[in-house]
Design a protein around this motif. Structure first.
Motif, short mmCIF file in Angstrom:
data_model
loop_
_atom_site.label_atom_id
_atom_site.label_comp_id
_atom_site.label_asym_id
_atom_site.label_seq_id
_atom_site.Cartn_x
_atom_site.Cartn_y
_atom_site.Cartn_z
N LEU A 180 4.86 -0.78 -7.54
CA LEU A 180 5.10 0.61 -7.44
C LEU A 180 5.29 0.95 -9.27
O LEU A 180 5.82 0.05 -9.91
CB LEU A 180 6.21 1.06 -6.67
N SER A 181 5.04 2.17 -9.41
CA SER A 181 5.56 2.57 -10.86
C SER A 181 5.49 4.15 -10.76
O SER A 181 5.13 4.76 -9.82
CB SER A 181 4.13 2.34 -11.58
N GLY A 182 6.35 4.60 -11.83
CA GLY A 182 6.51 6.06 -11.77
C GLY A 182 8.12 6.34 -12.21
O GLY A 182 8.75 5.54 -12.59
N VAL A 183 8.28 7.61 -11.69
CA VAL A 183 10.07 7.99 -11.73
C VAL A 183 10.36 8.18 -10.44
O VAL A 183 9.82 9.03 -9.64
CB VAL A 183 10.03 9.21 -12.94
N LEU B 209 9.91 3.18 -13.89
CA LEU B 209 9.42 1.75 -13.66
C LEU B 209 8.08 1.91 -14.61
O LEU B 209 7.20 2.56 -13.70
CB LEU B 209 9.34 1.30 -12.32
N GLY B 210 7.70 1.09 -15.50
CA GLY B 210 6.30 1.07 -15.96
C GLY B 210 6.34 -0.11 -17.17
O GLY B 210 7.32 -0.61 -17.30
N ASP C 125 4.66 10.67 -11.22
CA ASP C 125 3.87 9.66 -11.85
C ASP C 125 4.24 9.44 -13.21
O ASP C 125 5.02 10.32 -13.73
CB ASP C 125 2.47 9.50 -11.49
N GLU C 126 3.75 8.54 -13.93
CA GLU C 126 4.17 8.39 -15.33
C GLU C 126 3.21 9.38 -16.05
O GLU C 126 2.13 9.67 -15.57
CB GLU C 126 3.79 6.91 -15.86
N ASP D 198 0.84 -1.04 0.08
CA ASP D 198 -0.08 0.00 -0.02
C ASP D 198 0.85 1.45 -0.02
O ASP D 198 0.73 2.26 -0.73
CB ASP D 198 -1.07 0.17 1.14
N ALA D 199 1.81 1.30 0.81
CA ALA D 199 2.93 2.28 0.77
C ALA D 199 3.49 2.63 -0.34
O ALA D 199 3.60 3.71 -0.91
CB ALA D 199 3.84 2.07 2.13
N LEU D 200 4.01 1.71 -1.08
CA LEU D 200 4.79 1.71 -2.37
C LEU D 200 3.71 2.28 -3.53
O LEU D 200 4.03 2.98 -4.05
CB LEU D 200 5.31 0.36 -2.72
N ALA D 201 2.48 1.50 -3.46
CA ALA D 201 1.49 2.00 -4.45
C ALA D 201 1.32 3.53 -4.51
O ALA D 201 0.92 4.23 -5.47
CB ALA D 201 0.33 1.18 -4.49
N LYS D 202 1.16 3.97 -3.27
CA LYS D 202 0.92 5.28 -2.93
C LYS D 202 2.38 6.22 -3.22
O LYS D 202 2.21 7.47 -2.92
CB LYS D 202 0.37 5.65 -1.49
N GLY D 203 3.41 5.88 -3.59
CA GLY D 203 4.41 6.57 -3.64
C GLY D 203 5.09 6.83 -2.24
O GLY D 203 6.06 7.75 -2.19
N GLN D 204 4.85 6.27 -0.92
CA GLN D 204 5.12 6.69 0.18
C GLN D 204 6.44 5.66 0.65
O GLN D 204 6.45 4.74 1.25
CB GLN D 204 3.97 6.46 1.25
#
Length: 339
Positions: A218-221, A250-251, A290-291, A168-174
């Motif tokens: 997780l995803s994004g920059v 990561l995407g 985010d992407e 949950d933390a990773l998905a929220k970028g935390q």
């Protein structure tokens, strides 16, 4: 650490054993493993773990299975670092899922893993239909001569530390919260493969790492640091050589790759060496954004330059112990982009 696959042969010695999926090997797992080591040392037993591949939820409900925090290789390396000396990897398939609780105890725990002391989490169930519980294990222990203890969940500021909480933390970028739950920065390991050279054409050469599972957590920059290059192609060969800083995307890059498989692309700052085939560990330190999609390559190039500047600021603050040692999260609609 000795890795045993399946249950066809017995463990080499009587064991202090723990059981779990150990996805991510977070601080809750590590508390259990610490207790395992204490018991094993005190009783002269082999510290052992039983884990499963694939994750049981990937077997029962693959479409709803959680994102993997770690590959099997990563998990085994983390278990080894926490003192496990024998790990049995059980293939979770229809045959294993059909084992009754009694068969699991007799065939797996007693005959194969030679358990003399069993440590489990407070939510552990086993056997077909998850009918086995702590009371059944304790009764079996009295018959077969092994002790059983249950460990309570580990809390962090009132929150139960779990693999789900890390996801949950990773998905929220935390990422800082995920790091507190794990006891270390979240990392992905993998081997560098040849890509389409798009980053090099943009002036930001990248090391491309294929993701073993289709859905990373997780995803994004991100601002990242990378280890695993010590001694390669003339690099610092010291075992304690500092990691290299960079940025990573990561995407799935659907606008470039119709197959849309996840890819981790890492640009290392001030670095230009041939490292194809190297096995890297990429630690995610801060999410930059985010992407997003771009109208052309010039716009993409400009955005990557901005990302790199923010990451440089993050690392400069981190090196000096600045109070704001976290890069700014640039909010934007979540859209795929071809970085």
């Amino acid at each position: 650490m000795l890795v045993q696959r399946g249950f066809s042969r017995p463990a080499p010695a009587d064991t202090a054993l723990t059981i779990g999926n150990f996805d991510g090997v977070h601080l809750g797992h590590r508390a259990l493993l610490s207790r395992l080591g204490e018991v094993a040392q005190g009783r002269g037993l082999l510290p052992a773990a039983l884990t499963f591949e694939p994750h049981p939820r990937e077997f029962f409900t693959p479409e709803a299975a959680p994102a993997r925090l770690s590959t099997l290789r990563e998990k085994l390396e983390l278990l080894d670092a926490d003192g496990v000396r024998h790990c049995c990897v059980g293939r979770f398939n229809a045959r294993f899922a059909a084992l009754s609780a009694e068969q699991f105890i007799d065939d797996v725990l007693v005959r194969c893993l030679r358990v003399r002391h069993l440590i489990i989490g407070d939510d552990f169930h086993f056997g077909a239909g998850r009918t086995g519980d702590f009371a059944q294990l304790r009764a079996a222990g009295e018959r077969h001569g092994f002790a059983v203890e249950s460990m309570r969940s580990v809390l962090l500021d009132g929150e139960r530390i779990s693999s789900s909480a890390v996801r949950d933390a990773l998905a929220k970028g935390q990422l800082q919260h995920a790091e507190r739950l794990l006891g270390r920065p979240y990392a992905i390991d993998g081997r560098i493969v040849r890509g389409q050279q798009l980053g090099r054409r943009l002036g930001f050469a990248t090391a491309n790492i294929r993701i073993r599972h289709d859905r990373p957590p997780l995803s994004g920059v991100f601002a990242v640091e990378v280890s695993g290059l010590s001694g390669l192609n003339g690099l610092d060969s010291r075992r304690d050589a500092p990691p290299l800083a960079g940025i990573a995307n990561l995407g799935v890059r659907p606008s470039i790759d119709a197959n849309a498989r996840p890819l981790l692309e890492v640009h290392l700052f001030d670095f230009d060496r041939d490292i194809y085939g190297a096995h890297l560990s990429v630690r995610f330190l801060s999410k930059l954004r985010d992407e997003m999609s771009f109208p052309n390559l010039d716009a993409l190039r400009a955005q990557i330059a901005r990302d790199a500047a923010i990451a440089h600021e993050f690392f400069a603050q981190r090196a000096t112990g600045g109070s704001n040692a976290d890069a700014r999260l640039l909010t934007s609609p979540f859209r795929p982009h071809p970085f």
